[in-house]
Design a protein around this motif. Structure first.
Motif, PDB file in Angstrom:
ATOM      1  N   GLN A 178       0.256 -10.880   2.611  1.00 18.59           N
ATOM      2  CA  GLN A 178       1.456 -10.047   2.726  1.00 18.59           C
ATOM      3  C   GLN A 178       2.739 -10.857   2.570  1.00 18.59           C
ATOM      4  OE1 GLN A 178      -1.090 -10.008   4.941  1.00 18.59           O
ATOM      5  NE2 GLN A 178      -1.335  -8.008   5.908  1.00 18.59           N
ATOM      6  N   SER A 202       4.449 -12.863  -2.970  1.00 22.82           N
ATOM      7  CA  SER A 202       4.426 -11.949  -4.105  1.00 22.82           C
ATOM      8  C   SER A 202       3.105 -12.071  -4.833  1.00 22.82           C
ATOM      9  CB  SER A 202       5.568 -12.284  -5.073  1.00 22.82           C
ATOM     10  OG  SER A 202       6.822 -12.154  -4.449  1.00 22.82           O
ATOM     11  N   GLY A 203       2.706 -10.962  -5.449  1.00 26.37           N
ATOM     12  CA  GLY A 203       1.482 -10.969  -6.228  1.00 26.37           C
ATOM     13  C   GLY A 203       1.687 -11.612  -7.592  1.00 26.37           C
ATOM     14  N   ASN A 206      -0.055  -6.401 -14.322  1.00 32.04           N
ATOM     15  CA  ASN A 206       0.358  -5.784 -13.062  1.00 32.04           C
ATOM     16  C   ASN A 206       0.683  -6.888 -12.064  1.00 32.04           C
ATOM     17  OD1 ASN A 206       0.752  -4.428 -10.665  1.00 32.04           O
ATOM     18  ND2 ASN A 206      -0.899  -2.972 -11.019  1.00 32.04           N
ATOM     19  N   GLU A 259       1.889  -6.721  -9.232  1.00 31.02           N
ATOM     20  CA  GLU A 259       1.692  -6.331  -7.837  1.00 31.02           C
ATOM     21  C   GLU A 259       0.294  -6.678  -7.347  1.00 31.02           C
ATOM     22  OE1 GLU A 259       4.206  -5.225  -6.007  1.00 31.02           O
ATOM     23  OE2 GLU A 259       5.389  -5.542  -7.812  1.00 31.02           O
ATOM     24  N   GLY A 260      -0.618  -6.985  -8.263  1.00 28.44           N
ATOM     25  CA  GLY A 260      -1.987  -7.285  -7.870  1.00 28.44           C
ATOM     26  C   GLY A 260      -2.097  -8.598  -7.117  1.00 28.44           C
ATOM     27  N   LYS A 261      -3.005  -8.637  -6.166  1.00 31.26           N
ATOM     28  CA  LYS A 261      -3.359  -9.860  -5.449  1.00 31.26           C
ATOM     29  C   LYS A 261      -4.883  -9.924  -5.513  1.00 31.26           C
ATOM     30  CE  LYS A 261       0.759  -9.511  -2.535  1.00 31.26           C
ATOM     31  NZ  LYS A 261       1.322  -9.429  -1.163  1.00 31.26           N
ATOM     32  N   ASN A 263      -8.476  -6.113  -4.803  1.00 30.98           N
ATOM     33  CA  ASN A 263      -7.199  -6.722  -4.432  1.00 30.98           C
ATOM     34  C   ASN A 263      -7.082  -6.855  -2.918  1.00 30.98           C
ATOM     35  OD1 ASN A 263      -5.651  -7.159  -6.936  1.00 30.98           O
ATOM     36  ND2 ASN A 263      -5.901  -4.964  -7.197  1.00 30.98           N
ATOM     37  N   THR A 321      -4.988  -6.665   0.258  1.00 34.16           N
ATOM     38  CA  THR A 321      -3.853  -5.938   0.855  1.00 34.16           C
ATOM     39  C   THR A 321      -3.065  -5.137  -0.162  1.00 34.16           C
ATOM     40  OG1 THR A 321      -2.184  -7.713   0.729  1.00 34.16           O
ATOM     41  CG2 THR A 321      -3.641  -7.706   2.653  1.00 34.16           C
ATOM     42  N   GLN A 322      -3.531  -5.027  -1.376  1.00 31.65           N
ATOM     43  CA  GLN A 322      -2.977  -4.157  -2.406  1.00 31.65           C
ATOM     44  C   GLN A 322      -4.097  -3.235  -2.880  1.00 31.65           C
ATOM     45  OE1 GLN A 322       0.390  -5.231  -1.727  1.00 31.65           O
ATOM     46  NE2 GLN A 322       0.578  -4.562  -3.841  1.00 31.65           N
ATOM     47  N   ARG A 323      -3.732  -2.132  -3.505  1.00 32.34           N
ATOM     48  CA  ARG A 323      -4.758  -1.206  -3.973  1.00 32.34           C
ATOM     49  C   ARG A 323      -5.639  -1.861  -5.029  1.00 32.34           C
ATOM     50  NH1 ARG A 323      -4.225   1.028  -8.899  1.00 32.34           N
ATOM     51  NH2 ARG A 323      -2.256   0.832 -10.038  1.00 32.34           N
ATOM     52  N   ALA A 357      -4.390   0.479   1.569  1.00 37.21           N
ATOM     53  CA  ALA A 357      -5.003  -0.618   0.827  1.00 37.21           C
ATOM     54  C   ALA A 357      -5.680  -1.553   1.813  1.00 37.21           C
ATOM     55  CB  ALA A 357      -3.948  -1.374   0.029  1.00 37.21           C
TER      56      ALA A 357
END
Length: 580
Positions: free
Chosen positions: A242, A245-246, A271, A273-275, A296, A298-300, A329
């Motif tokens: 968290q 940044s992804g 993307n 936002e992906g982790k 992922n 903590t991300q969708r 998520a």
């Protein structure tokens, strides 16, 4: 007991995460699976003849995973690393590559710098270290591995992911050459910054016969950007994603001349936002084109449907695999895909954080899934552990996929603040019954399997040629556990694929085996698990007490043609060719 994770911002502490140590303390808005009623579904009760014997030392595996930890609690130290079974020398036996991490730059250590380790299978389940002879005495902060013949020359090449530049190692007759720069797959972002790469798979996205490369990236972390986090309010702990940044995963298209082209944006898989930690390949909608499932943290999650024109569409949200049933998520780690019933419905297993059960997204319609972990009797047993690797395989040879998980926390001191957590945790084994349900038999598999470890990756292969699948668990900061499967009285068949050049091993093929009333479907792919890869070929199919398989059918990925053979007796190998 409630614990909180803090982030140091300037001179203050900010609460980042709250978690509970018992079901009675679940917050009001927690997902349903956190409650005691949902978690009490049956998960055990079946008996099994399956037994595992831990043989790593006797087998000649002498390896210690290095984390480089000297007390700074840098995030990558606690999440690696992976392993792969593959036949590097073409003798038909599954060899083993163990991924190692490294010391941190500028720090002083008393021991020799760690390297990757390659072990050659001697043919009877014993191994010899051939690292130096194979040219793999390489040091990098390694994470994961995927192996395939990317240049079509008949031997298996290796791609290593890392914190920093990744490595593509071309296999030249059993010795590996670093061709990363020439191939253009170092994983560096625009401007020269290297990503923290994790899972990766070889997959022929455009069915031109040349296998392409999909690489997961995690978060934008470096020693210079490291943030202070704590679970007790004072001492530093390992951070969770968290805080960072992804970073987008990357897709490299194989141009067929030893080079690759970065098609991430053009293919629709960019993307930031992906982790991402785990990736699996499957033909989800049975249209002949390989799709990608990405877990992922903590991300969708992502579900990239291959549109057959070089592009993908992320259908995860509308397909029901992006979030849990409460719309949250989860902390996805490893991932795998299997047909649990033989009825043509794929199930996606994803390992999640502590107090988040393993997900089991099962197809209920076209491009539509439902999490059936509870109905499958997985929730109760998997709610407490922190699960990294998950893998489907038929360990008891009854013709039904089983599920194994590698568990272990990220924080060595977690037991001081959370009563139900430990750093080292037991692996778990769930036997499938053919209806989509499982039985937890983890405590019946032998003393070695009962020992807690800081588990991460999982890989399987028949290391001793006795017809059943053996199991390797990687251990963060420790030695791997190699379990020999000592199953007796069960039988299997082997299926080797000979695809047309350059995809000689038939990656992307769908193999279906008919045995009595049982149907088994297997998608031939790389990756899955967590940072690891099982032996892709030959394939093993359990007969479930039958004397033979009635027939074997292969649908080939490039030509779309099918091959079929009739009866295959127990213990036999059959070679299926794309041109016959």
């Amino acid at each position: 007991m409630i614990f909180r994770r803090y982030l140091q911002v300037g001179s203050g502490l900010v609460v980042l995460l709250a978690a509970c140590g018992g079901a009675e303390e679940v917050p009001r808005d927690a997902p349903e699976y956190s409650g005691p009623a949902y978690a009490s579904g049956a998960g055990a009760g079946s008996s099994t003849a399956l037994r595992f014997t831990e043989i790593s030392v006797d087998a000649g595996i002498d390896f210690q995973h290095a984390t480089g930890a000297l007390g700074e609690k840098w995030m990558p130290e606690t999440v690696g690393s992976g392993a792969a079974f593959f036949d590097y020398d073409g003798d038909g036996d599954a060899d083993l590559l163990l991924v190692n991490s490294d010391w941190w730059k500028g720090q002083v250590y008393e021991r020799a710098r760690p390297t990757q380790r390659l072990y050659r299978n001697l043919g009877d389940g014993r191994f010899e270290d051939v690292t130096v002879a194979a040219g793999l005495d390489l040091s990098l902060y390694g994470m994961g591995v995927t192996a395939a013949d990317y240049d079509g020359d008949g031997d298996v090449d290796v791609y290593l992911t890392a914190v920093g530049p990744n490595l593509l190692l071309r296999n030249d007759g059993g010795r590996f050459t670093d061709v990363t720069a020439f191939a253009g797959v170092s994983g560096q972002r625009a401007g020269g910054d290297a990503s923290w790469s994790t899972g990766a798979v070889w997959v022929d996205i455009d069915l031109d016969g040349w296998v392409d490369l999909y690489v997961c990236n995690y978060v934008r972390w470096s020693p210079e950007t490291d943030l202070f986090a704590t679970i007790d309010g004072s001492t530093k702990s390992y951070a969770t994603p968290q805080q960072y940044s992804g970073d987008s995963c990357r897709l490299y298209r194989n141009t067929g001349n030893g080079r690759f082209s970065d098609v991430t944006e053009a293919a629709g898989v960019f993307n930031p936002e992906g982790k991402s930690l785990g990736v699996a390949v499957a033909d989800i909608n049975d249209d002949g084109w390989p799709d990608l499932v990405v877990a992922n943290d903590t991300q969708r999650n992502f579900l990239y449907r291959n549109d057959g024109d070089g592009t993908f569409t992320d259908i995860a949200v509308r397909a029901g695999v992006a979030f849990d049933e409460a719309g949250r998520a989860r902390a996805g780690m490893g991932v795998d895909v299997a047909d649990l019933t033989g009825e043509g419905q794929w199930s996606i297993a994803i390992g999640n954080f502590a107090h988040e059960p393993v997900a089991l997204f099962t197809q209920i319609g076209e491009d539509l899934f439902q999490d059936r972990a509870g109905a499958a009797r997985l929730t109760r047993s998997t709610l407490v552990p922190l699960t990294f690797g998950v893998l489907f395989a038929d360990f008891d040879l009854d013709g039904v996929p089983d599920l194994v998980s590698a568990n272990g926390h990220i924080e060595p001191g977690v037991a001081a603040v959370q009563q139900d957590q430990t750093f080292a945790q037991r692996p778990q084994m769930f036997l499938g019954d053919g209806s989509g349900r499982f039985a937890d038999v983890s405590d019946q598999l032998g003393d070695g399997f009962a020992q807690p470890v800081v588990g991460r990756g999982i890989a399987t292969a028949d290391i001793d040629g006795d017809g059943d699948l053996d199991l390797l668990l990687t251990v963060n900061g420790g030695s791997p556990r190699l379990f020999r499967n000592d199953l007796e009285g069960a039988a299997s068949i082997g299926v080797r694929l000979e695809g047309l050049e350059p995809n000689r091993t038939g990656l992307g093929a769908l193999v279906t085996v008919f045995t009595g009333e049982r149907v088994q479907r297997r998608f031939v792919g790389t990756g899955s698990s967590y940072l690891s890869q099982s032996a892709a070929t030959p394939l093993r199919f359990g007969l479930g007490g039958e004397a033979a398989a009635d027939s074997v059918v292969v649908r080939w990925p490039r030509s779309g043609t099918t091959s079929r053979v009739g009866t295959v007796a127990a213990g036999e190998f059959v070679t299926m060719g794309e041109n016959r």
